[in-house]
Design a protein around this motif. Structure first.
Motif, mmCIF file in Angstrom:
data_model
loop_
_atom_site.group_PDB
_atom_site.id
_atom_site.type_symbol
_atom_site.label_atom_id
_atom_site.label_comp_id
_atom_site.label_asym_id
_atom_site.label_seq_id
_atom_site.Cartn_x
_atom_site.Cartn_y
_atom_site.Cartn_z
ATOM 1 N N ILE A 1 51.967 28.867 31.579
ATOM 2 C CA ILE A 1 50.797 29.555 32.389
ATOM 3 C C ILE A 1 51.472 30.171 33.801
ATOM 4 O O ILE A 1 52.123 29.403 34.587
ATOM 5 C CB ILE A 1 49.526 28.710 32.693
ATOM 6 N N ASP A 2 50.995 31.488 34.126
ATOM 7 C CA ASP A 2 51.343 31.946 35.284
ATOM 8 C C ASP A 2 50.649 33.106 35.564
ATOM 9 O O ASP A 2 49.617 33.427 34.989
ATOM 10 C CB ASP A 2 52.890 32.429 35.329
ATOM 11 N N SER A 3 50.471 33.574 36.715
ATOM 12 C CA SER A 3 49.784 34.724 37.472
ATOM 13 C C SER A 3 48.270 34.479 37.047
ATOM 14 O O SER A 3 47.659 35.329 36.609
ATOM 15 C CB SER A 3 50.356 35.957 36.792
ATOM 16 N N PRO A 4 47.504 33.553 37.779
ATOM 17 C CA PRO A 4 46.151 33.312 37.353
ATOM 18 C C PRO A 4 45.483 34.602 38.349
ATOM 19 O O PRO A 4 45.743 34.898 39.513
ATOM 20 C CB PRO A 4 45.795 32.150 37.898
ATOM 21 N N VAL A 5 44.435 35.343 37.748
ATOM 22 C CA VAL A 5 43.575 36.247 38.283
ATOM 23 C C VAL A 5 42.116 35.959 37.846
ATOM 24 O O VAL A 5 41.781 35.646 36.835
ATOM 25 C CB VAL A 5 44.001 37.804 37.760
ATOM 26 N N VAL A 6 41.300 35.974 38.921
ATOM 27 C CA VAL A 6 39.752 36.105 38.803
ATOM 28 C C VAL A 6 39.184 37.138 39.283
ATOM 29 O O VAL A 6 39.372 37.423 40.531
ATOM 30 C CB VAL A 6 39.086 34.435 39.080
ATOM 31 N N VAL A 7 38.537 37.937 38.614
ATOM 32 C CA VAL A 7 37.745 39.175 39.327
ATOM 33 C C VAL A 7 36.284 38.943 39.110
ATOM 34 O O VAL A 7 35.853 38.821 37.840
ATOM 35 C CB VAL A 7 38.443 40.601 38.795
ATOM 36 N N VAL A 8 35.535 39.653 39.960
ATOM 37 C CA VAL A 8 33.775 39.409 39.682
ATOM 38 C C VAL A 8 33.333 40.489 40.088
ATOM 39 O O VAL A 8 33.639 41.383 41.210
ATOM 40 C CB VAL A 8 33.547 38.073 40.683
ATOM 41 N N SER A 9 32.432 41.015 39.221
ATOM 42 C CA SER A 9 31.269 42.149 39.742
ATOM 43 C C SER A 9 29.865 41.521 39.253
ATOM 44 O O SER A 9 29.797 41.634 38.196
ATOM 45 C CB SER A 9 31.837 43.636 38.978
ATOM 46 N N GLY A 10 29.163 41.354 40.263
ATOM 47 C CA GLY A 10 27.697 40.740 39.914
ATOM 48 C C GLY A 10 27.898 39.613 39.516
ATOM 49 O O GLY A 10 28.712 38.524 39.753
ATOM 50 N N ASP A 11 27.225 39.260 38.036
ATOM 51 C CA ASP A 11 27.448 38.126 37.482
ATOM 52 C C ASP A 11 28.341 38.224 36.363
ATOM 53 O O ASP A 11 28.602 37.446 35.730
ATOM 54 C CB ASP A 11 26.140 38.082 36.728
ATOM 55 N N LYS A 12 29.192 39.270 36.282
ATOM 56 C CA LYS A 12 30.182 39.721 35.127
ATOM 57 C C LYS A 12 31.600 39.112 35.874
ATOM 58 O O LYS A 12 31.683 39.438 36.942
ATOM 59 C CB LYS A 12 30.135 40.932 34.827
ATOM 60 N N LEU A 13 32.272 38.418 34.967
ATOM 61 C CA LEU A 13 33.567 37.803 35.407
ATOM 62 C C LEU A 13 34.633 37.871 34.597
ATOM 63 O O LEU A 13 34.464 37.698 33.441
ATOM 64 C CB LEU A 13 33.318 36.421 35.913
ATOM 65 N N ILE A 14 35.927 38.250 34.853
ATOM 66 C CA ILE A 14 37.194 38.290 34.038
ATOM 67 C C ILE A 14 38.053 37.447 34.784
ATOM 68 O O ILE A 14 38.382 37.365 35.816
ATOM 69 C CB ILE A 14 37.644 39.659 33.846
ATOM 70 N N ILE A 15 38.655 36.283 33.731
ATOM 71 C CA ILE A 15 39.633 35.394 34.008
ATOM 72 C C ILE A 15 40.909 35.660 33.300
ATOM 73 O O ILE A 15 40.722 36.087 32.042
ATOM 74 C CB ILE A 15 39.306 34.100 33.706
ATOM 75 N N ALA A 16 41.925 35.974 33.854
ATOM 76 C CA ALA A 16 43.260 36.450 33.194
ATOM 77 C C ALA A 16 44.180 35.677 33.666
ATOM 78 O O ALA A 16 44.338 35.335 34.785
ATOM 79 C CB ALA A 16 43.652 38.195 33.411
ATOM 80 N N TYR A 17 45.185 35.576 32.827
ATOM 81 C CA TYR A 17 46.582 34.742 33.201
ATOM 82 C C TYR A 17 47.741 35.022 32.093
ATOM 83 O O TYR A 17 47.327 35.562 31.129
ATOM 84 C CB TYR A 17 46.075 33.211 33.182
ATOM 85 N N GLY A 18 48.950 34.705 32.607
ATOM 86 C CA GLY A 18 50.137 34.990 31.613
ATOM 87 C C GLY A 18 50.244 33.452 31.016
ATOM 88 O O GLY A 18 50.024 32.578 31.620
ATOM 89 N N GLU A 19 50.545 33.875 29.861
ATOM 90 C CA GLU A 19 50.916 32.636 28.946
ATOM 91 C C GLU A 19 52.336 32.917 27.965
ATOM 92 O O GLU A 19 52.253 33.661 27.138
ATOM 93 C CB GLU A 19 49.717 32.273 27.708
ATOM 94 N N GLY A 20 53.419 32.755 28.717
ATOM 95 C CA GLY A 20 54.670 33.198 28.021
ATOM 96 C C GLY A 20 54.588 34.541 28.336
ATOM 97 O O GLY A 20 54.439 35.168 29.555
ATOM 98 N N ASN A 21 54.986 35.579 27.458
ATOM 99 C CA ASN A 21 55.001 36.909 27.718
ATOM 100 C C ASN A 21 53.700 37.574 27.293
ATOM 101 O O ASN A 21 53.725 38.653 27.118
ATOM 102 C CB ASN A 21 56.089 37.550 26.941
ATOM 103 N N ASN A 22 52.851 36.771 27.014
ATOM 104 C CA ASN A 22 51.188 37.296 26.747
ATOM 105 C C ASN A 22 50.520 37.411 27.926
ATOM 106 O O ASN A 22 50.624 36.279 28.604
ATOM 107 C CB ASN A 22 50.731 36.630 25.662
#
Length: 291
Positions: free
Chosen positions: A24-45
């Motif tokens: 796992i690499d590159s953790p990202v959390v972004v928020v807009s109001g109550d909506k949230l996206i979590i993204a991260y690298g898993e290998g080359n995905n």
């Protein structure tokens, strides 16, 4: 997803273990109001999860891109634009960057990013590049042929006219900012293009950092902060500034992302000994260590 809660009142911390994989690499959390996206690298995905209730519940893991790394995500609650690094970022025929555009839509019980387009970012459109032909974001012009570049991983700064992308030479010393511009005039093109932000190209000594941008458009480096969100920032080892207690998040944290919702909540996503951990807590927390 194991979830636990510690503390009471403003010291309550909710923690969710999202993955214990070792790639796992590159953790990202972004928020807009109550909506949230979590993204991260898993290998080359690039994987992502979503929430529509301020992170109290999270979707299953979904794939944003199956051959990319370092997601840099713009999110306004309705639309999503992710700039990702493809083909290991090598300048050449592979096109090092791609832009994924989509809408944040409810699908059954969970939100997902419904992709509307995914394309290689194949040229900076400006007067001095169009006539001579533009290759690979003009990256050979700004970095030099054969170099390896990457975007930052994190929350994109601005939506629409203020959109900017920080690019860094991997293991090198060149950094620059691209910004979205509406193309007009006599260039025989129309629409949006990416152009070098004026005076943003810099050469630094011994640069092993990735550059990022704060909400004011100022550059900072990952050695200074892994991410900044409003008046809060978090370092790669989990130290948070902007809270009076200056807490440290996680157990041997090695990479981190931070977001705020404007309602007194902080969200962190960290890679640490326990895996990839998502946390939600109050901006007024008084804990010195948050685990």
């Amino acid at each position: 997803m194991p979830t636990s809660s510690t503390g009471t009142g403003d010291n309550t911390v909710t923690s969710t273990t999202l993955s214990t994989a070792n790639n796992i690499d590159s953790p990202v959390v972004v928020v807009s109001g109550d909506k949230l996206i979590i993204a991260y690298g898993e290998g080359n995905n690039i994987k992502y999860r979503t929430s529509g209730d301020g992170g109290d519940s999270l979707s299953k893991a979904m794939t944003l891109d199956s051959s990319a790394k370092y997601p840099y995500i713009f999110f306004d609650g309705t639309t999503v634009s992710a700039i990702v690094t493809k083909y290991n970022g090598k300048i050449g025929p592979g096109m090092p960057l791609a832009e994924i555009k989509g809408t944040f839509e409810l699908n059954g019980e969970a939100f997902q990013i419904k992709s509307t387009s995914s394309k290689a970012m194949d040229g900076i459109i400006n007067a001095d590049n169009v006539a001579g032909g533009c290759s690979v974001l003009g990256a050979d012009k700004y970095f030099g042929s054969g170099k390896t570049i990457r975007t930052a991983a994190g929350a994109g700064i601005g939506i629409g006219n203020s959109r900017q992308i920080p690019l860094s030479e991997v293991g090198g010393n060149i950094e620059l900012i691209l910004e979205a511009k509406e193309i007009t005039g006599d260039l025989n093109v129309s629409g949006w293009g990416w152009d070098l932000k004026k005076d943003s190209r810099q050469t630094t000594k011994g640069n092993n950092d990735v550059i990022k941008i704060d909400k004011n458009g100022s550059i900072f480096k990952t050695s200074e902060a892994a991410e900044k969100s409003e008046s809060y920032s978090i370092t790669a080892n989990g130290k948070i500034t902007g809270i009076s207690s200056s807490p440290t998040v996680g157990n041997n944290t090695r990479d981190a992302s931070i977001a705020t919702d404007g309602k007194g909540n902080i969200y962190t996503l960290t890679i640490e000994d326990g895996g990839l951990i998502f946390r939600k807590f109050k901006t007024s927390i008084t804990e010195g260590t948050i685990k």
